[in-house]
Design a protein around this motif. Structure first.
Motif, PDB file in Angstrom:
ATOM      1  N   ASP A   1       0.858  -1.183   0.000  1.00  0.00           N
ATOM      2  CA  ASP A   1       0.000   0.000   0.000  1.00  0.00           C
ATOM      3  C   ASP A   1       0.897   1.237   0.000  1.00  0.00           C
ATOM      4  OD1 ASP A   1      -2.158   1.632   0.036  1.00  0.00           O
ATOM      5  OD2 ASP A   1      -2.686   1.272   2.144  1.00  0.00           O
ATOM      6  N   LEU A   2       1.370   1.585  -1.174  1.00  0.00           N
ATOM      7  CA  LEU A   2       2.405   2.603  -1.337  1.00  0.00           C
ATOM      8  C   LEU A   2       1.872   4.012  -1.103  1.00  0.00           C
ATOM      9  CD1 LEU A   2       3.686   1.053  -4.655  1.00  0.00           C
ATOM     10  CD2 LEU A   2       4.901   0.920  -2.472  1.00  0.00           C
ATOM     11  N   THR A   3       2.716   4.860  -0.535  1.00  0.00           N
ATOM     12  CA  THR A   3       2.370   6.271  -0.417  1.00  0.00           C
ATOM     13  C   THR A   3       2.711   6.979  -1.725  1.00  0.00           C
ATOM     14  OG1 THR A   3       4.540   6.966   0.395  1.00  0.00           O
ATOM     15  CG2 THR A   3       2.947   6.180   2.049  1.00  0.00           C
ATOM     16  N   ASP A   4       2.140   8.163  -1.913  1.00  0.00           N
ATOM     17  CA  ASP A   4       2.472   8.946  -3.104  1.00  0.00           C
ATOM     18  C   ASP A   4       3.954   9.292  -3.138  1.00  0.00           C
ATOM     19  OD1 ASP A   4      -0.134   8.849  -3.980  1.00  0.00           O
ATOM     20  OD2 ASP A   4      -0.646  10.877  -3.298  1.00  0.00           O
ATOM     21  N   ASP A   5       4.555   9.584  -1.981  1.00  0.00           N
ATOM     22  CA  ASP A   5       5.982   9.904  -1.936  1.00  0.00           C
ATOM     23  C   ASP A   5       6.825   8.705  -2.348  1.00  0.00           C
ATOM     24  OD1 ASP A   5       5.662  12.535  -1.204  1.00  0.00           O
ATOM     25  OD2 ASP A   5       5.970  12.190   0.944  1.00  0.00           O
TER      26      ASP A   5
END
Length: 218
Positions: A148-152
């Protein structure tokens, strides 16, 4: 069509394997070229002239299979005596095909769609020899679950790796492995772009011996 010899991989004057027919990779992908070179047999590369536009309502699996065979057939027409390998990969997100992003903005959107999801990378390979009438095709489906990757994280990965020529923007053989939580496959190189277990089986069936004695031991 221009055919480029990979002399740096396996020089023709030092052929380490007996190959009754020349082998041609119908692809300009550097990833597939590097994978095929692992087999230590001489091969050439040629660019297939194929329209890769999906047909209406065509599934990602059907698209990958059709394009792999179309690429192999297109190059085989130019080199009828050769054994030709064609391959194609389409990322399948719940039935939606995701191809090569081409630029940063599309890659960001792809990874945002895929975060926390399981994506099936449909990697098809076909082997064709026009002269002998040989034709086989197969597909390796690789199930990849993304963190669940962050935008950063997405942006930092793309700036570091720039995988804009990779289906689904995930370059698993590089930093892209940090995007993933699991990979399920029965053909380990399929995710990179060419399922070598299936490829080996098909080119053996086409008459190219991979484990023949070397010149030194003959």
């Amino acid at each position: 069509m221009t055919i480029a010899s990979l002399a740096s991989e396996t020089p023709r004057h030092e052929t380490p394997r007996h190959t009754p027919r020349p082998l041609v990779l119908g692809s300009t992908s550097r990833y597939r070229r590097e994978l095929l070179a692992r087999l230590q047999i001489p091969f050439d590369v040629a660019a297939p002239d194929v329209d890769e536009t999906p047909a209406p309502n065509e599934s990602p699996r059907a698209l990958a299979e059709r394009l792999a065979l179309a690429k192999a057939r297109a190059v085989a027409r130019q080199f009828p005596g050769a054994v030709v390998i064609g391959s194609d990969q389409v990322a399948d997100l719940h039935g939606e095909p995701l191809g090569k992003p081409g630029n940063h903005e599309r890659a960001v959107r792809q990874l945002q769609q895929m975060r926390g999801q399981t994506v099936v990378f449909q990697t098809a390979v076909a082997v064709v020899c026009q002269e002998s009438g040989f034709e086989q095709a197969d597909l390796a489906a690789v199930r990849v679950t993304f963190r669940d990757l962050t935008d950063d994280e997405i942006n930092n990965y793309l700036l570091a790796e720039q995988p804009y020529d990779c289906a689904g923007s995930a370059k698993s053989e590089g930093l892209g492995i940090a995007l993933l939580s699991s990979i399920e496959s029965d053909d380990p190189t399929a995710l990179v772009g060419l399922p070598l277990i299936r490829t080996c089986a098909m080119i053996r069936a086409a008459g190219i011996e991979l484990l023949a004695p070397t010149g030194a031991g003959a």
